[in-house]
Design a protein around this motif. Structure first.
Motif, PDB file in Angstrom:
ATOM      1  N   SER A 475       0.830  -1.311   0.101  1.00 42.84           N
ATOM      2  CA  SER A 475      -0.122  -0.032  -0.066  1.00 42.84           C
ATOM      3  C   SER A 475       0.811   1.192  -0.022  1.00 42.84           C
ATOM      4  N   VAL A 476       2.224   0.976   0.064  1.00 39.24           N
ATOM      5  CA  VAL A 476       3.097   2.219   0.279  1.00 39.24           C
ATOM      6  C   VAL A 476       4.083   2.308  -0.929  1.00 39.24           C
ATOM      7  N   HIS A 477       4.396   3.312  -1.700  1.00 34.71           N
ATOM      8  CA  HIS A 477       5.445   3.591  -2.327  1.00 34.71           C
ATOM      9  C   HIS A 477       6.230   4.734  -2.013  1.00 34.71           C
ATOM     10  N   LEU A 478       7.500   4.610  -2.418  1.00 34.66           N
ATOM     11  CA  LEU A 478       8.748   5.683  -2.120  1.00 34.66           C
ATOM     12  C   LEU A 478       8.636   6.560  -3.418  1.00 34.66           C
ATOM     13  N   ALA A 479       8.136   7.972  -3.282  1.00 39.53           N
ATOM     14  CA  ALA A 479       8.000   8.736  -4.388  1.00 39.53           C
ATOM     15  C   ALA A 479       9.220   9.647  -4.830  1.00 39.53           C
ATOM     16  N   HIS A 480       9.756   9.654  -5.940  1.00 41.87           N
ATOM     17  CA  HIS A 480      10.923  10.523  -6.221  1.00 41.87           C
ATOM     18  C   HIS A 480      10.420  11.678  -6.735  1.00 41.87           C
ATOM     19  N   LEU A 481      10.598  12.777  -6.271  1.00 42.46           N
ATOM     20  CA  LEU A 481       9.887  14.182  -6.746  1.00 42.46           C
ATOM     21  C   LEU A 481      10.824  15.075  -7.500  1.00 42.46           C
ATOM     22  N   GLU A 482      10.963  15.449  -8.704  1.00 39.21           N
ATOM     23  CA  GLU A 482      11.872  16.176  -9.201  1.00 39.21           C
ATOM     24  C   GLU A 482      11.050  17.537  -9.667  1.00 39.21           C
ATOM     25  N   LEU A 483      11.487  18.652  -9.074  1.00 33.74           N
ATOM     26  CA  LEU A 483      10.692  19.950  -9.557  1.00 33.74           C
ATOM     27  C   LEU A 483      11.819  20.748 -10.060  1.00 33.74           C
ATOM     28  N   ARG A 484      11.507  21.269 -11.600  1.00 29.11           N
ATOM     29  CA  ARG A 484      12.416  22.434 -12.485  1.00 29.11           C
ATOM     30  C   ARG A 484      11.788  23.631 -12.374  1.00 29.11           C
ATOM     31  N   ILE A 485      12.704  24.648 -11.948  1.00 26.10           N
ATOM     32  CA  ILE A 485      12.148  25.991 -11.899  1.00 26.10           C
ATOM     33  C   ILE A 485      13.057  26.742 -12.922  1.00 26.10           C
ATOM     34  N   THR A 486      12.620  26.924 -14.156  1.00 25.77           N
ATOM     35  CA  THR A 486      13.336  27.399 -15.227  1.00 25.77           C
ATOM     36  C   THR A 486      13.205  29.023 -15.421  1.00 25.77           C
ATOM     37  N   HIS A 487      14.096  29.725 -15.337  1.00 26.08           N
ATOM     38  CA  HIS A 487      14.043  31.166 -15.476  1.00 26.08           C
ATOM     39  C   HIS A 487      14.917  31.870 -16.486  1.00 26.08           C
ATOM     40  N   ALA A 488      14.416  32.692 -17.211  1.00 23.59           N
ATOM     41  CA  ALA A 488      15.179  33.502 -18.161  1.00 23.59           C
ATOM     42  C   ALA A 488      16.185  34.440 -17.514  1.00 23.59           C
ATOM     43  N   GLY A 489      17.235  34.928 -18.467  1.00 23.99           N
ATOM     44  CA  GLY A 489      17.958  35.883 -18.092  1.00 23.99           C
ATOM     45  C   GLY A 489      19.597  35.212 -17.538  1.00 23.99           C
ATOM     46  N   GLY A 490      20.212  36.185 -16.967  1.00 21.15           N
ATOM     47  CA  GLY A 490      21.729  35.639 -16.693  1.00 21.15           C
ATOM     48  C   GLY A 490      21.991  34.472 -15.558  1.00 21.15           C
ATOM     49  N   GLY A 491      20.668  34.560 -14.786  1.00 18.67           N
ATOM     50  CA  GLY A 491      20.804  33.563 -13.729  1.00 18.67           C
ATOM     51  C   GLY A 491      21.396  34.093 -12.506  1.00 18.67           C
ATOM     52  N   VAL A 492      21.494  33.256 -11.355  1.00 21.85           N
ATOM     53  CA  VAL A 492      21.871  33.689  -9.998  1.00 21.85           C
ATOM     54  C   VAL A 492      23.464  33.678 -10.065  1.00 21.85           C
ATOM     55  N   PRO A 493      23.846  34.989  -9.435  1.00 22.61           N
ATOM     56  CA  PRO A 493      25.397  35.077  -9.563  1.00 22.61           C
ATOM     57  C   PRO A 493      26.169  33.901  -8.586  1.00 22.61           C
ATOM     58  N   GLU A 494      27.220  33.545  -9.063  1.00 28.02           N
ATOM     59  CA  GLU A 494      28.106  32.419  -8.453  1.00 28.02           C
ATOM     60  C   GLU A 494      28.403  32.523  -7.301  1.00 28.02           C
ATOM     61  N   ALA A 495      28.363  33.744  -6.720  1.00 29.20           N
ATOM     62  CA  ALA A 495      28.971  34.104  -5.211  1.00 29.20           C
ATOM     63  C   ALA A 495      27.864  33.525  -4.445  1.00 29.20           C
ATOM     64  N   MET A 496      26.262  33.750  -4.865  1.00 26.79           N
ATOM     65  CA  MET A 496      25.255  33.214  -4.195  1.00 26.79           C
ATOM     66  C   MET A 496      25.183  31.934  -4.187  1.00 26.79           C
ATOM     67  N   LEU A 497      25.620  31.265  -5.158  1.00 30.33           N
ATOM     68  CA  LEU A 497      25.214  29.686  -5.458  1.00 30.33           C
ATOM     69  C   LEU A 497      26.476  29.148  -4.447  1.00 30.33           C
ATOM     70  N   ASN A 498      27.657  29.676  -4.452  1.00 25.79           N
ATOM     71  CA  ASN A 498      28.550  29.266  -3.606  1.00 25.79           C
ATOM     72  C   ASN A 498      28.248  29.143  -2.012  1.00 25.79           C
ATOM     73  N   GLN A 499      27.362  30.341  -1.662  1.00 22.36           N
ATOM     74  CA  GLN A 499      26.990  30.420  -0.336  1.00 22.36           C
ATOM     75  C   GLN A 499      25.800  29.328  -0.040  1.00 22.36           C
ATOM     76  N   MET A 500      25.125  29.077  -1.051  1.00 20.20           N
ATOM     77  CA  MET A 500      24.284  27.831  -1.068  1.00 20.20           C
ATOM     78  C   MET A 500      24.897  26.480  -0.628  1.00 20.20           C
ATOM     79  N   PHE A 501      26.071  26.503  -1.310  1.00 23.59           N
ATOM     80  CA  PHE A 501      26.524  25.097  -1.275  1.00 23.59           C
ATOM     81  C   PHE A 501      27.991  25.225  -0.294  1.00 23.59           C
ATOM     82  N   GLY A 502      28.023  26.372   0.567  1.00 19.10           N
ATOM     83  CA  GLY A 502      29.135  26.474   1.369  1.00 19.10           C
ATOM     84  C   GLY A 502      28.736  26.162   2.790  1.00 19.10           C
ATOM     85  N   ASN A 503      28.800  27.511   3.518  1.00 18.02           N
ATOM     86  CA  ASN A 503      28.530  27.479   5.090  1.00 18.02           C
ATOM     87  C   ASN A 503      27.879  29.029   5.065  1.00 18.02           C
ATOM     88  N   GLU A 504      27.418  29.079   6.284  1.00 16.41           N
ATOM     89  CA  GLU A 504      26.787  30.654   6.692  1.00 16.41           C
ATOM     90  C   GLU A 504      27.470  31.653   7.033  1.00 16.41           C
TER      91      GLU A 504
END
Length: 555
Positions: A475-504
């Motif tokens: 009666s139970v399944h493991l659901a693998h959910l993938e959500l893609r949020i695509t936006h136009a433009g130059g994108g998020v700056p690298e420095a901010m992405l590094n903060q997401m993958f780094g520390n606070e």
């Protein structure tokens, strides 16, 4: 010498007894001759024994005649000085002494020849040969006058004790003590503030550096009780902040006196001018020659001007941070009050007659309220960053979560004329899932907001969800959910992405938000990716949820 003199008296008395007992002249002379021979033999034997004892004695023994010429020099003094007996006999004693000891020995000889014997006289005697490299021998001597049969002084005998080793130690100790005083009392600014106490608690040291930082002179504090009179909470020269500081100082001083390992503890007091001095207190026990603790030396380690400035800036930063925390606590409390009013109004509206569209909007409002309450209850971000957050397990649909998340960015997207397109299949949107829907909603709203921020005006933002399931049971399944949020433009700056993958540390507000969202996704056994493509960029959010038993859904 005393034994020889006693034997002479015994022989003289024996001769008188013979004269009284026998008046026959021939018998007298005969017995006298026999007595003299026997006495001389005994005297010679005793003298030889005395000489042997003196020569083999383990202490230095030497003797001089009335002219000061050496006529006795045993093996021990010869060993210590390196001067053999045959070379010492006949030399004047004063020529064998160090110049600094000549007058002392000359006076001692003069008194001894007058029958005045002195004790514990210290002098130094020169060394010879190979022994000359080790320096002079230090002796402490007792002078004994040598007398003849008529009690006339015929010389002086010296029985000595070698104190060369002790003198070396004392000289070294004296030098060290002199060096210590020269260092401690030196006004050089490199010398730290130093004060001391004896084993009974009286202040025994107070150097110029202590005078400079406290305003109290040495003669004003020395010989006062260090605890109570010099450092104390009431009527003391250097006032401590509170009773706890007083007790702590007493504990570390007692530990040092007890012989425990040296300590380094924070310490602070008010000087004479009222200025508060902060420093580190370093304690070292003071030992005598036998190793017994006789007191404590206390060194104050003051921060440099640059360090004091840095500490001042740090205190100001901490005060600012504390003020911000208080302001944040106030805002959270004030947000709670109207939020409860909104919740109450929503509950009242649910009891009224509403159309389908109104019910949908009311449900979205309720989901946003739940998210807001959850965020307000997050008192410590580190619990999320370190993974100590418990996730809920409730039933929901992806349609509910996406609708509530998109609604949170509609005001900003409308302002920038950005079109948001939900391109997720209906069967995925309507799939019944189990998990922490509020946290998932929080994460999606955050990535949507970042995407809207970096999408140019008039652009487009597309949301697509894919769902695959693995069967765990009937009666139970493991659901693998993938959500893609695509936006136009130059994108998020690298420095901010590094903060997401780094520390606070040193992260911006947006960086911290992305970091927290990624940590929440990791708690859901998922992760975040960011892809840059021609004409746009995409956040890919994957999580694992539970799903009811049903066919696989893919788009």
């Amino acid at each position: 010498m005393d034994a020889i003199h006693s034997l002479q008296l015994i022989l003289r008395n024996a001769f008188k007894d013979v004269v009284t007992a026998d008046t026959n002249t021939n018998v007298i002379y005969s017995k006298l001759t026999d007595l003299k021979i026997e006495g001389m033999q005994e005297l010679e034997a005793v003298t030889s024994e005395m000489v042997r004892l003196i020569e083999t004695a383990t202490v230095p023994i030497l003797a001089v005649d009335v002219d000061g010429l050496v006529n006795g020099w045993n093996m021990k003094i010869a060993e210590l000085t390196g001067l053999p007996v045959d070379k010492a006999i006949g030399r004047h004693l004063l020529t064998l002494l160090e110049d600094s000891s000549v007058e002392t020995v000359k006076k001692m000889l003069s008194l001894a020849l007058q029958g005045k014997e002195e004790k514990n006289i210290h002098f130094e005697i020169k060394t010879h040969g190979l022994r000359s490299e080790v320096g002079p021998v230090s002796l402490v001597v007792n002078a004994c006058a040598n007398r003849d049969l008529h009690e006339n002084v015929v010389g002086v005998c010296f029985v000595a004790q070698d104190i060369t080793g002790e003198k070396i130690v004392m000289d070294k100790f004296t030098r060290i003590e002199g060096d210590y005083k020269a260092i401690v009392q030196n006004p050089n600014p490199l010398i730290p503030p130093i004060f001391g106490t004896d084993e009974f608690g009286w202040c025994s040291e107070w150097n110029p550096a202590m005078t400079k930082i406290t305003g109290w002179n040495r003669d004003e504090v020395v010989d006062k009780m260090l605890l109570g009179e010099v450092f104390g909470t009431h009527n003391a020269c250097c006032r401590l902040k509170n009773q706890e500081s007083y007790v702590n100082l007493g504990v570390v001083l007692n530990n040092a006196v007890a012989g425990n390992e040296p300590e380094k503890v924070p310490f602070g007091f008010f000087g004479r001018s009222g200025k508060y001095v902060e420093c580190l207190l370093c304690l070292n026990k003071k030992l005598d020659r036998e190793g017994a603790v006789t007191g404590v030396f206390c060194f104050l380690q003051l921060a440099s001007h640059e360090l004091q400035q840095a500490l001042h800036v740090q205190r100001l930063t901490e005060q600012t941070a504390m003020k911000r925390l208080k302001a944040l606590a106030y805002l959270k409390r004030q947000i709670h009050n109207p939020l409860y009013g909104i919740i109450f109004s929503t509950q009242m509206m649910e009891g009224t007659e509403l159309g389908p569209e109104q019910k949908r909007l009311l449900q979205t409002s309720t989901l946003c309220q739940h998210q807001l309450r959850k965020i307000l209850d997050d008192s410590d971000l580190h619990t999320i960053i370190d993974g100590y957050v418990d996730l809920e397990m409730i039933e929901f649909t992806l349609h509910e979560v996406l609708t509530a998340s998109i609604s949170q960015v509609m005001v900003m997207s409308n302002g920038k004329r950005i079109q948001i397109v939900n391109d997720t299949a209906e069967d995925v949107l309507s799939e019944t899932l189990y998990g922490d829907s509020v946290r998932l909603q929080q994460v999606l709203a955050d990535f949507l907001l970042i995407s809207v921020n970096f999408t140019p005006n008039g652009g487009q933002l597309v949301v697509v969800a894919n769902l695959t399931k693995d069967q765990l049971g009937q009666s139970v399944h493991l659901a693998h959910l993938e959500l893609r949020i695509t936006h136009a433009g130059g994108g998020v700056p690298e420095a901010m992405l590094n903060q997401m993958f780094g520390n606070e540390e040193d992260a911006s507000e947006e960086g911290i938000s992305l970091l927290i969202s990624r940590k929440l996704v990791k708690l859901m056994n998922g992760d975040i990716q960011y892809l840059r493509e021609a004409g746009g960029s995409t956040f890919i959010v994957t999580v694992e949820l539970a799903a009811a038993n049903g066919p696989d859904s893919r788009t």
